[in-house]
Design a protein around this motif. Structure first.
Motif: not given
Length: 121
Positions: A4-21, A25-30
């Motif tokens: 729902v909420e959007y942030s421009d920058f990756i922060q500690d504790g976020d989950v990001a999607i790493v797009h390998l090709g 893709m793989t989800p990663v807990k930062v």
């Protein structure tokens, strides 16, 4: 992470999607101090992810690179492993009984490969 909420920058504790090709893709807990191993090398969360913009191109330790994306419902679904479930006759009987289906009931089934509406006879 929030769909729902959007942030421009990756922060500690976020989950990001790493797009390998393509289709990879793989989800990663930062997490501060953590690292993620990819086929292109290691991604160090503290230096490579935290503080970077979502959508950034991140260089891995072997010289390859990946894109780090903000999770959306579509990306989340595409990045998770999909498994099939086989329903045998006894399973179907139990589901039918639990749902109290009878002649005239309408059953809608949906899934990755199924877009079907069936009428119980």
């Amino acid at each position: 992470m929030s769909f729902v909420e959007y942030s421009d920058f990756i922060q500690d504790g976020d989950v990001a999607i790493v797009h390998l090709g393509h289709n990879s893709m793989t989800p990663v807990k930062v997490q501060h101090g953590a690292q993620t191993q990819t086929r292109y090398g290691v991604i160090r969360h503290s230096t490579d992810l935290i503080g970077q913009r979502y959508g950034s191109k991140v260089t891995c330790s072997k010289g390859g690179w990946v894109h780090v994306l903000h999770p959306t419902p579509e990306l989340w679904t595409a990045s998770l492993p999909h498994r099939t479930q086989i329903l045998y006759t006894t399973d179907i009987a139990m589901v039918t009984m639990t749902l109290e289906l009878k002649p005239g009931s309408v059953v809608c089934e949906s899934g990755v490969n199924t877009r079907l509406c069936v009428r119980c006879l």
